[in-house]
Motif scaffolding. Structure first.
Motif, PDB file in Angstrom:
ATOM      1  N   ALA A 128       6.010   4.366   2.740  1.00  0.00           N
ATOM      2  CA  ALA A 128       5.200   4.506   1.529  1.00  0.00           C
ATOM      3  C   ALA A 128       4.296   3.291   1.383  1.00  0.00           C
ATOM      4  O   ALA A 128       4.656   2.180   1.774  1.00  0.00           O
ATOM      5  CB  ALA A 128       6.091   4.648   0.299  1.00  0.00           C
ATOM      6  N   ASP A 129       3.134   3.525   0.826  1.00  0.00           N
ATOM      7  CA  ASP A 129       2.217   2.467   0.410  1.00  0.00           C
ATOM      8  C   ASP A 129       1.900   2.673  -1.065  1.00  0.00           C
ATOM      9  O   ASP A 129       1.782   3.820  -1.531  1.00  0.00           O
ATOM     10  CB  ASP A 129       0.896   2.518   1.184  1.00  0.00           C
ATOM     11  N   PHE A 130       1.749   1.576  -1.785  1.00  0.00           N
ATOM     12  CA  PHE A 130       1.249   1.623  -3.160  1.00  0.00           C
ATOM     13  C   PHE A 130      -0.116   0.954  -3.161  1.00  0.00           C
ATOM     14  O   PHE A 130      -0.235  -0.242  -2.882  1.00  0.00           O
ATOM     15  CB  PHE A 130       2.209   0.912  -4.119  1.00  0.00           C
ATOM     16  N   LEU A 131      -1.164   1.746  -3.441  1.00  0.00           N
ATOM     17  CA  LEU A 131      -2.545   1.267  -3.422  1.00  0.00           C
ATOM     18  C   LEU A 131      -3.134   1.348  -4.814  1.00  0.00           C
ATOM     19  O   LEU A 131      -2.754   2.213  -5.618  1.00  0.00           O
ATOM     20  CB  LEU A 131      -3.407   2.116  -2.477  1.00  0.00           C
ATOM     21  N   ILE A 132      -4.081   0.443  -5.113  1.00  0.00           N
ATOM     22  CA  ILE A 132      -4.793   0.531  -6.384  1.00  0.00           C
ATOM     23  C   ILE A 132      -6.300   0.485  -6.148  1.00  0.00           C
ATOM     24  O   ILE A 132      -6.782  -0.064  -5.146  1.00  0.00           O
ATOM     25  CB  ILE A 132      -4.394  -0.581  -7.376  1.00  0.00           C
TER      26      ILE A 132
END
Length: 477
Positions: free
Chosen positions: A342-346
């Motif tokens: 998983a990646d958390f991007l903004i």
């Protein structure tokens, strides 16, 4: 400054007034103190002189406290992966009155294998309007307000991912929560969260995130009333910072901007329920004392928070787009060394300066599953109605991109150097794994599909000339 004030800034640097005032590292309405760093070995004492030095388990700890270790990795894991914490507490966590089953929350899901009849496989691009907050006549706390959107895998297999939303209008009273399945990355969208943990308190507002790791007890209070937000849950791995490669030592989310709590203990002798989530099922353990009685602790396995306005954006300063991996705040490895679990991007305020370049997100097919949400503001990369508190989903290798009016506007005129995403932060939960959609999300009255007609006008303007050239080429064969 209140929460809304921070939503209008371009970057955290604005709050520092170019050195005209003393610097500060937390929002001015945050009541707590923190320790800075990511992956550090921290230590904290509510009463100085409590932590033993030179050993972890002395024959007697000061005040007769109990030493309790929380081990989050294999005992013999390499030092770079070994995670643990020692807690010195009034009563050890084992002092409870046993476990009992709780009713299943039919709005949550943990098994995302396609053989599960409660999940759906679909290539359709889906979206949800903002999820409703509980009615005033209802009393819904953080645990009761959990609802699952989509995911992959299954927690007992120790690899997978789940995406949830939460809606709540009351604080958890004499009730704590333990996720024994995996780590929670919580993204408040409306309303602050005052989170009591065994390691100390964390105050988390829209525009900030918090990570509560597997096995760590916490309680959520709502200091500003009803709250809504998003959760990324991972199984079998832990969040870490993405590698920076040619960027060098600085950029994206800097280590020193992550904040861990400081010790604060509570001694009460009254009934508490500790709710455990294990294998997606819920269990209750009762005890006659507070679970938050840790006087001191040390270790590197801690909850932590991060202010998204501190993210250091990077991008092209000549032509073209850089791949969206440059927007990654946190990542988590999978068993495939070339693809993250998983990646958390903004997508936050930044400059867009690329010359001779089609500026909107390019038309795209990629291997990742993408679930997006909007914390606040308006997100310019979307052609449909995309509102704070809602969500959208696109599965791997399904094409996506803007409608023709946006394409034409961006192609007809060279855009100026400009700030984009002003007063807005959108985010993406991205995974290399294929998602299935839960019954709750599939049947929600907030769900709507992207209308394929929005792309009907996407035809090359010189199509007639291309047809003529095609005929000429075919004639030469």
């Amino acid at each position: 400054m209140n929460t809304d004030d921070y939503q209008s800034i371009f970057h955290w640097a604005e709050t520092q007034m170019d050195g005209e005032i003393p610097s500060f590292k937390t929002r001015l309405n945050d009541p707590y103190t923190y320790q800075a760093g990511f992956g550090n070995t921290f230590e904290s004492e509510a009463i100085p002189g409590t932590i033993p030095h030179g050993q972890n388990n002395p024959r007697r700890v000061r005040f007769g406290l109990y030493a309790e270790q929380m081990t989050a990795s294999a005992f013999a894991a390499p030092r770079s992966h070994n995670q643990n914490a020692y807690l010195y507490r009034v009563r050890p966590a084992v002092a409870h009155q046993g476990f009992s089953d709780l009713p299943d929350n039919t709005d949550t899901e943990s098994c995302f294998l396609p053989i599960n009849p409660r999940v759906h496989v679909s290539p359709t691009q889906l979206a949800w309007l903002p999820f409703e907050l509980p009615k005033d006549s209802e009393k819904v706390d953080f645990i009761s307000g959990l609802k699952t959107l989509a995911g992959s895998g299954e927690p007992t297999l120790r690899e997978g991912i789940a995406t949830h939303i939460y809606t709540a209008n009351v604080s958890m009273e004499k009730r704590a929560f333990v996720n024994s399945d995996g780590d929670f990355l919580i993204v408040p969208q409306q309303g602050a969260l005052d989170i009591q943990t065994e390691f100390g308190p964390l105050f988390v507002q829209p525009g900030e995130i918090v990570v509560i790791q597997r096995g760590q007890r916490f309680r959520v209070s709502l200091p500003n009333g009803a709250s809504r937000g998003y959760i990324l849950e991972i199984w079998g791995s832990n969040f870490t910072l993405p590698e920076l490669g040619p960027l060098g030592a600085n950029g994206l989310a800097n280590k020193r901007d992550f904040l861990a709590p400081t010790a604060a203990f509570e001694i009460t002798e009254e009934h508490w329920d500790v709710v455990y989530k294990l294998g997606g099922k819920f269990f209750a353990s009762s005890q006659e004392h507070s679970p938050f009685d840790v006087v001191a602790w040390h270790g590197n396995y801690v909850p932590y928070k991060y202010d998204l306005t501190k993210f250091v954006n990077v991008g092209s300063i000549s032509v073209d787009h850089i791949d969206p991996s440059i927007f990654c705040v946190l990542t988590t490895p999978s068993r495939d060394p070339a693809a993250p679990l998983a990646d958390f991007l903004i997508f936050s305020p930044r400059w867009d300066v690329a010359s001779h370049t089609y500026r909107p997100p390019y038309y795209h097919r990629n291997v990742a599953s993408e679930l997006m949400g909007l914390i606040y503001g308006e997100y310019g990369g979307r052609s449909d109605s995309f509102q704070p508190g809602g969500a959208s989903f696109e599965c791997g290798m399904v094409p996506h991109g803007v409608a023709y009016p946006e394409f034409k506007a961006a192609s007809d005129a060279a855009p100026p150097e400009m700030r984009i995403s002003k007063g807005a932060i959108a985010f993406m939960f991205e995974s290399s794994r294929a998602f299935t959609i839960t019954d709750w999300a599939w049947n929600s009255d907030k769900k709507h599909e992207h209308d394929p007609k929005m792309w009907d006008d996407l035809v090359a303007p010189q199509i007639e000339e291309l047809k003529k050239l095609q005929l000429e080429q075919n004639a030469k064969k």
